[in-house]
Design an enzyme around this catalytic site. Structure first.
Site, PDB file in Angstrom:
ATOM      1  N   SER A   6       0.882  -1.165   0.000  1.00 13.62           N
ATOM      2  CA  SER A   6       0.000   0.000   0.000  1.00 13.62           C
ATOM      3  C   SER A   6       0.915   1.209   0.000  1.00 13.62           C
ATOM      4  CB  SER A   6      -0.852   0.014   1.285  1.00 13.62           C
ATOM      5  OG  SER A   6      -1.450   1.277   1.469  1.00 13.62           O
TER       6      SER A   6
ATOM      7  N   TYR B 127      -2.569   0.513  10.723  1.00 14.04           N
ATOM      8  CA  TYR B 127      -2.500   0.071   9.316  1.00 14.04           C
ATOM      9  C   TYR B 127      -1.161   0.461   8.692  1.00 14.04           C
ATOM     10  CZ  TYR B 127      -3.902  -0.566   4.405  1.00 14.04           C
ATOM     11  OH  TYR B 127      -3.982  -0.964   3.092  1.00 14.04           O
TER      12      TYR B 127
HETATM   13  N1  LIG Z   1      -8.555  -0.246  -1.144  1.00 11.10           N
HETATM   14  C1  LIG Z   1      -7.486   0.526  -1.006  1.00 11.10           C
HETATM   15  O1  LIG Z   1      -7.565   1.767  -1.041  1.00 11.10           O
HETATM   16  C2  LIG Z   1      -6.126  -0.090  -0.833  1.00 11.10           C
HETATM   17  C3  LIG Z   1      -5.005   0.723  -0.983  1.00 11.10           C
HETATM   18  C4  LIG Z   1      -3.738   0.185  -0.846  1.00 11.10           C
HETATM   19  C5  LIG Z   1      -3.590  -1.150  -0.558  1.00 11.10           C
HETATM   20  N2  LIG Z   1      -4.701  -1.938  -0.400  1.00 11.10           N
HETATM   21  C6  LIG Z   1      -4.466  -3.339  -0.091  1.00 11.10           C
HETATM   22  O2  LIG Z   1      -5.076  -4.152  -1.071  1.00 11.10           O
HETATM   23  C7  LIG Z   1      -5.375  -5.429  -0.506  1.00 11.10           C
HETATM   24  C8  LIG Z   1      -6.807  -5.802  -0.823  1.00 11.10           C
HETATM   25  O3  LIG Z   1      -7.658  -4.848  -0.214  1.00 11.10           O
HETATM   26  P1  LIG Z   1      -9.040  -4.403  -0.895  1.00 11.10           P
HETATM   27  O4  LIG Z   1      -9.066  -2.932  -0.881  1.00 11.10           O
HETATM   28  O5  LIG Z   1      -9.241  -5.137  -2.152  1.00 11.10           O
HETATM   29  O6  LIG Z   1     -10.058  -4.881   0.242  1.00 11.10           O
HETATM   30  P2  LIG Z   1     -11.363  -5.846   0.122  1.00 11.10           P
HETATM   31  O7  LIG Z   1     -11.948  -5.847   1.492  1.00 11.10           O
HETATM   32  O8  LIG Z   1     -12.197  -5.438  -1.036  1.00 11.10           O
HETATM   33  O9  LIG Z   1     -10.725  -7.263  -0.195  1.00 11.10           O
HETATM   34  C9  LIG Z   1     -10.029  -7.969   0.794  1.00 11.10           C
HETATM   35  C10 LIG Z   1     -10.482  -9.415   0.798  1.00 11.10           C
HETATM   36  O10 LIG Z   1      -9.779 -10.069   1.862  1.00 11.10           O
HETATM   37  C11 LIG Z   1     -10.691 -10.870   2.587  1.00 11.10           C
HETATM   38  N3  LIG Z   1     -10.229 -11.019   3.972  1.00 11.10           N
HETATM   39  C12 LIG Z   1     -10.141 -10.072   4.928  1.00 11.10           C
HETATM   40  N4  LIG Z   1      -9.704 -10.595   6.080  1.00 11.10           N
HETATM   41  C13 LIG Z   1      -9.488 -11.924   5.842  1.00 11.10           C
HETATM   42  C14 LIG Z   1      -9.033 -12.999   6.624  1.00 11.10           C
HETATM   43  N5  LIG Z   1      -8.715 -12.837   7.927  1.00 11.10           N
HETATM   44  N6  LIG Z   1      -8.935 -14.231   6.066  1.00 11.10           N
HETATM   45  C15 LIG Z   1      -9.280 -14.409   4.760  1.00 11.10           C
HETATM   46  N7  LIG Z   1      -9.730 -13.432   3.964  1.00 11.10           N
HETATM   47  C16 LIG Z   1      -9.829 -12.194   4.499  1.00 11.10           C
HETATM   48  C17 LIG Z   1     -12.023 -10.135   2.505  1.00 11.10           C
HETATM   49  O11 LIG Z   1     -13.115 -11.025   2.734  1.00 11.10           O
HETATM   50  C18 LIG Z   1     -11.987  -9.587   1.080  1.00 11.10           C
HETATM   51  O12 LIG Z   1     -12.547 -10.481   0.149  1.00 11.10           O
HETATM   52  C19 LIG Z   1      -5.055  -5.311   0.990  1.00 11.10           C
HETATM   53  O13 LIG Z   1      -3.772  -5.840   1.221  1.00 11.10           O
HETATM   54  C20 LIG Z   1      -5.056  -3.808   1.207  1.00 11.10           C
HETATM   55  O14 LIG Z   1      -4.261  -3.451   2.328  1.00 11.10           O
HETATM   56  C21 LIG Z   1      -5.958  -1.446  -0.546  1.00 11.10           C
END
Ligand SMILES: NC(=O)c1ccc[n+]([C@@H]2O[C@H](COP(=O)([O-])OP(=O)(O)OC[C@H]3O[C@@H](n4cnc5c(N)ncnc54)[C@H](O)[C@@H]3O)[C@@H](O)[C@H]2O)c1
Length: 260
Positions: A143, A156
């Site tokens: 991230s 975070y």
């Molecule tokens: N959305 C943003 O702005 C953003 C920015 C930078 C980085 N990220 C990173 O991208 C990655 C994905 O995030 P996202 O935004 O797609 O979120 P999201 O919530 O849409 O997807 C995350 C998925 O992980 C699953 N999950 C969460 N906890 C879990 C657990 N304990 N065991 C199994 N599955 C689990 C959720 O059910 C979900 O399907 C993460 O690593 C997040 O830190 C997101």
């Protein structure tokens, strides 16, 4: 020939958001994919859409046993494993230390670090033997919060800095057999959930009022990302033909935080 023809990938958190977009892209590039996620409903929909090339396991990344079961399922279904993508994570609703209640601090820390850091370690550990056998690779979702303050709260941001450390140390430890890299998205339009206890008002990321505008305004490219904007970078790092000399590296896909 597609880029990932005959390749097999295990991804955590692939039922929704960025992970789901990466799954779609890997499938389009010819790979078979196993997804470990907590969201049973979204896993069922994914499995129904791709009955031949996808396997799903409803489980928790904080459990080593669930990760090991996902790897066993992968080997049973597809006979090999070429890439592990650690991606499941939870947010902290931008909570600064001043807003965290002392009585919740240790529990919120444990819960968030267990998912965001231990979850990746569990997936790597469970995949190791199979990845050594295939001379495979590992990709961890970081991230902008892995490099800069202000894109999340204190829990975070520190957890994502820890992921950068994981990538460097594992790249060092697992060379020369296994390459280890990261993709670092910036603000992305997803429903990422926050860990319990950080705020009584916590809601999915893209439901936060003003999130889209503030996220767009924070970066030179002046827009929030779609989940699919990052997916090609995972394909590049998963391909031993396209990035054979790249390890210990994180590719930024964040609209230009470094150029602010
Ligand atoms: N959305 C943003 O702005 C953003 C920015 C930078 C980085 N990220 C990173 O991208 C990655 C994905 O995030 P996202 O935004 O797609 O979120 P999201 O919530 O849409 O997807 C995350 C998925 O992980 C699953 N999950 C969460 N906890 C879990 C657990 N304990 N065991 C199994 N599955 C689990 C959720 O059910 C979900 O399907 C993460 O690593 C997040 O830190 C997101």
């Amino acid at each position: 020939m597609k880029t990932l023809e005959n390749k097999v990938v295990f991804i955590s958190g692939g039922a929704d958001g960025i992970g789901r977009a990466v799954v779609e892209r890997f499938l389009a590039e010819g790979a078979c994919v196993t997804v470990l996620d907590l969201n049973q409903e979204k896993l069922e929909a994914l499995q129904a859409q791709y009955p031949e090339t996808v396997r799903t396991l409803c489980g928790d990344v904080t459990s080593y046993a669930d990760n090991a079961q996902a790897v066993a399922l992968t080997l049973d279904a597809f006979g090999r494993l070429d890439s592990f993508v650690g991606n499941a994570a939870v947010f902290d609703y931008f909570a600064p230390l001043s807003r965290l209640k002392p009585e919740n601090l240790a529990e919120s820390f444990d819960k968030l670090f267990h998912v965001n850091v231990l979850g990746y370690l569990n997936g790597v550990k469970a995949s190791l033997e199979a990845l050594k056998a295939s001379q495979g690779n590992i990709i961890l979702t970081v991230s902008n919060s892995g490099f800069y303050p202000g894109g999340g709260g204190v829990l975070y941001v520190t957890s994502k800095h820890a992921v950068v450390g994981l990538i460097k140390q594992l790249a060092y430890e697992l060379a020369p057999e296994i390459r280890v890299n990261g993709v670092s998205p910036g603000a992305t339009d997803t429903e990422m959930k926050s860990v319990e206890g950080v705020s009584s008002k916590a809601q999915p990321l893209n439901h936060i009022q003003g999130f889209h505008e503030k996220a767009a305004d924070a970066v030179p490219l002046k827009r929030i990302a779609k989940a699919s904007d990052h997916a090609a970078l995972y394909v590049l790092l998963a391909s031993n033909e396209q990035s054979p000399m790249t390890t210990g590296c994180v590719i930024h896909s964040d609209g230009g935080w470094v150029a602010r």
